[in-house]
Design a protein around this motif. Structure first.
Motif, PDB file in Angstrom:
ATOM      1  N   THR A   1       0.824  -1.209   0.000  1.00 23.93           N
ATOM      2  CA  THR A   1       0.000   0.000   0.000  1.00 23.93           C
ATOM      3  C   THR A   1       0.858   1.259   0.000  1.00 23.93           C
ATOM      4  O   THR A   1       0.613   2.201  -0.767  1.00 23.93           O
ATOM      5  CB  THR A   1      -0.942   0.006   1.215  1.00 23.93           C
ATOM      6  OG1 THR A   1      -1.783  -1.144   1.157  1.00 23.93           O
ATOM      7  CG2 THR A   1      -1.794   1.267   1.243  1.00 23.93           C
ATOM      8  N   SER A   2       1.877   1.282   0.867  1.00 23.11           N
ATOM      9  CA  SER A   2       2.745   2.465   0.910  1.00 23.11           C
ATOM     10  C   SER A   2       3.562   2.589  -0.365  1.00 23.11           C
ATOM     11  O   SER A   2       3.880   3.701  -0.816  1.00 23.11           O
ATOM     12  CB  SER A   2       3.658   2.416   2.137  1.00 23.11           C
ATOM     13  OG  SER A   2       4.517   1.296   2.092  1.00 23.11           O
ATOM     14  N   LEU A   3       3.903   1.460  -0.980  1.00 21.70           N
ATOM     15  CA  LEU A   3       4.626   1.486  -2.243  1.00 21.70           C
ATOM     16  C   LEU A   3       3.773   2.123  -3.335  1.00 21.70           C
ATOM     17  O   LEU A   3       4.245   3.007  -4.072  1.00 21.70           O
ATOM     18  CB  LEU A   3       5.030   0.067  -2.648  1.00 21.70           C
ATOM     19  CG  LEU A   3       5.617  -0.125  -4.042  1.00 21.70           C
ATOM     20  CD1 LEU A   3       6.873   0.711  -4.234  1.00 21.70           C
ATOM     21  CD2 LEU A   3       5.908  -1.608  -4.296  1.00 21.70           C
ATOM     22  N   ALA A   4       2.521   1.704  -3.448  1.00 21.26           N
ATOM     23  CA  ALA A   4       1.637   2.288  -4.462  1.00 21.26           C
ATOM     24  C   ALA A   4       1.472   3.786  -4.241  1.00 21.26           C
ATOM     25  O   ALA A   4       1.485   4.571  -5.204  1.00 21.26           O
ATOM     26  CB  ALA A   4       0.273   1.596  -4.431  1.00 21.26           C
ATOM     27  N   ALA A   5       1.350   4.198  -2.980  1.00 23.84           N
ATOM     28  CA  ALA A   5       1.212   5.616  -2.679  1.00 23.84           C
ATOM     29  C   ALA A   5       2.470   6.391  -3.054  1.00 23.84           C
ATOM     30  O   ALA A   5       2.393   7.521  -3.558  1.00 23.84           O
ATOM     31  CB  ALA A   5       0.903   5.805  -1.193  1.00 23.84           C
ATOM     32  N   ALA A   6       3.634   5.785  -2.827  1.00 25.31           N
ATOM     33  CA  ALA A   6       4.892   6.449  -3.159  1.00 25.31           C
ATOM     34  C   ALA A   6       5.068   6.602  -4.667  1.00 25.31           C
ATOM     35  O   ALA A   6       5.518   7.646  -5.157  1.00 25.31           O
ATOM     36  CB  ALA A   6       6.075   5.670  -2.579  1.00 25.31           C
ATOM     37  N   VAL A   7       4.706   5.558  -5.420  1.00 28.53           N
ATOM     38  CA  VAL A   7       4.782   5.649  -6.883  1.00 28.53           C
ATOM     39  C   VAL A   7       3.852   6.755  -7.365  1.00 28.53           C
ATOM     40  O   VAL A   7       4.219   7.578  -8.226  1.00 28.53           O
ATOM     41  CB  VAL A   7       4.417   4.305  -7.535  1.00 28.53           C
ATOM     42  CG1 VAL A   7       4.362   4.448  -9.055  1.00 28.53           C
ATOM     43  CG2 VAL A   7       5.421   3.225  -7.150  1.00 28.53           C
ATOM     44  N   ALA A   8       2.644   6.813  -6.803  1.00 34.61           N
ATOM     45  CA  ALA A   8       1.679   7.838  -7.198  1.00 34.61           C
ATOM     46  C   ALA A   8       2.208   9.232  -6.903  1.00 34.61           C
ATOM     47  O   ALA A   8       2.112  10.138  -7.746  1.00 34.61           O
ATOM     48  CB  ALA A   8       0.353   7.611  -6.467  1.00 34.61           C
ATOM     49  N   ALA A   9       2.767   9.423  -5.712  1.00 36.94           N
ATOM     50  CA  ALA A   9       3.279  10.733  -5.337  1.00 36.94           C
ATOM     51  C   ALA A   9       4.415  11.163  -6.255  1.00 36.94           C
ATOM     52  O   ALA A   9       4.486  12.324  -6.702  1.00 36.94           O
ATOM     53  CB  ALA A   9       3.750  10.711  -3.886  1.00 36.94           C
ATOM     54  N   ARG A  10       5.306  10.252  -6.536  1.00 37.71           N
ATOM     55  CA  ARG A  10       6.422  10.560  -7.430  1.00 37.71           C
ATOM     56  C   ARG A  10       5.922  10.892  -8.842  1.00 37.71           C
ATOM     57  O   ARG A  10       6.438  11.799  -9.499  1.00 37.71           O
ATOM     58  CB  ARG A  10       7.389   9.380  -7.504  1.00 37.71           C
ATOM     59  CG  ARG A  10       8.298   9.219  -6.295  1.00 37.71           C
ATOM     60  CD  ARG A  10       9.242   8.033  -6.503  1.00 37.71           C
ATOM     61  NE  ARG A  10      10.144   7.840  -5.396  1.00 37.71           N
ATOM     62  CZ  ARG A  10      11.324   8.433  -5.264  1.00 37.71           C
ATOM     63  NH1 ARG A  10      11.736   9.286  -6.184  1.00 37.71           N
ATOM     64  NH2 ARG A  10      12.084   8.181  -4.212  1.00 37.71           N
TER      65      ARG A  10
END
Length: 271
Positions: free
Chosen positions: A14-23
């Motif tokens: 979940t945090s990985l998907a959020a990080a990709v989205a933010a980037r």
């Protein structure tokens, strides 16, 4: 020479998907501030789709002018246009239909109900890419594209399979060996469906930034081999390199066999 890989590790899928989205939001805004129009190459898979959904759900996504984003895909399943297994169908549901993307700037691979076979769809996509490259060259004659057959790819997203495949380029198969072409039809993929269409590694490596997003302990071996310097024919993920940046975004489970020297401790963007 293309950029050496850097790695950023995240606690969970979940945090990985959020990080990709933010980037991705941050990068698209930066590119548009510089050039007006940005180009992203999407991937499928669980993380690829989850990241797109996270983009749509982020309040920051409104900072992107989605009407000026060109969207391409790294690969596609050669199925009917409305098949829910197609990467493009999943991307439309997760993001593209939710943020006002200009449909004329969404470039999908051809489907099985429009083309006789995967090779014909690959030829058509190569022609689409070349036409966009010509349009970009005419619009800005002073800018030199990395490859005259391809438009500029600002960010190219990839997933990685347990066998270390990227896009639809599988270990030891003809696709990963293809040269002097931007696209390739895949007739015998080892995972269903067997018919697919893909960018070649040659095309992938023209991108300014290549991001490989990987989640799960079943991918740890592939991550470890790719980042330890394995050959790209045996380990396709090892061959993916952006011209400006090569970024591996992985969760803790996928990092279990990671060479420690590659861990990137830079701060994450917030979106």
């Amino acid at each position: 020479m293309n950029a050496e890989p850097k790695v950023s590790i995240h606690p969970s899928q979940t945090s990985l998907a959020a990080a990709v989205a933010a980037r991705l939001i941050t990068r698209l805004v930066d590119v548009q501030s510089d050039r007006g129009t940005a180009t992203v190459v999407l991937t499928g898979g669980s993380i690829g789709t989850a990241a797109l959904q996270a983009v749509a759900e982020s309040p920051a996504h409104t900072a992107v002018d989605w009407s000026n984003v060109h969207v391409w895909w790294g690969d596609e399943r050669f199925l009917a246009a409305d098949n829910p297994e197609r990467n493009a169908v999943q991307a439309r549901a997760a993001l593209l239909d939710r943020v006002g993307v200009d449909r004329t700037k969404v470039h999908e691979f051809g489907s099985s109900d429009a083309f006789s076979d995967e090779d014909a769809a690959a030829v058509d996509y190569a022609e689409q890419l070349a036409a966009q490259a010509r349009a970009e060259a005419e619009a800005d004659p002073d800018r030199v594209l990395p490859d005259a057959r391809l438009p500029r790819f600002d960010v190219l997203l990839l997933g990685v399979g347990p066998d270390a495949h990227i896009a639809s380029l599988f270990p030891e198969m003809a696709g990963i060996r293809t040269r002097d072409a931007t696209t390739v039809g895949v007739a015998d993929a080892p995972k269903p469906p067997p018919q697919r269409v893909s960018l070649t590694l040659e095309a992938i490596n023209t991108a300014q930034e290549v991001w490989l997003s990987v989640s799960g302990s079943d991918k740890a071996g592939a991550v470890g081999l790719a980042l330890a310097g394995a050959g790209h024919v045996q380990v396709p993920a090892a061959g993916a390199r952006g011209r400006r940046k090569t970024l591996w975004l992985i969760d803790q489970d996928a990092a279990q066999q990671l060479p420690g020297r590659l861990i990137d401790h830079e701060d994450e963007p917030v979106a």
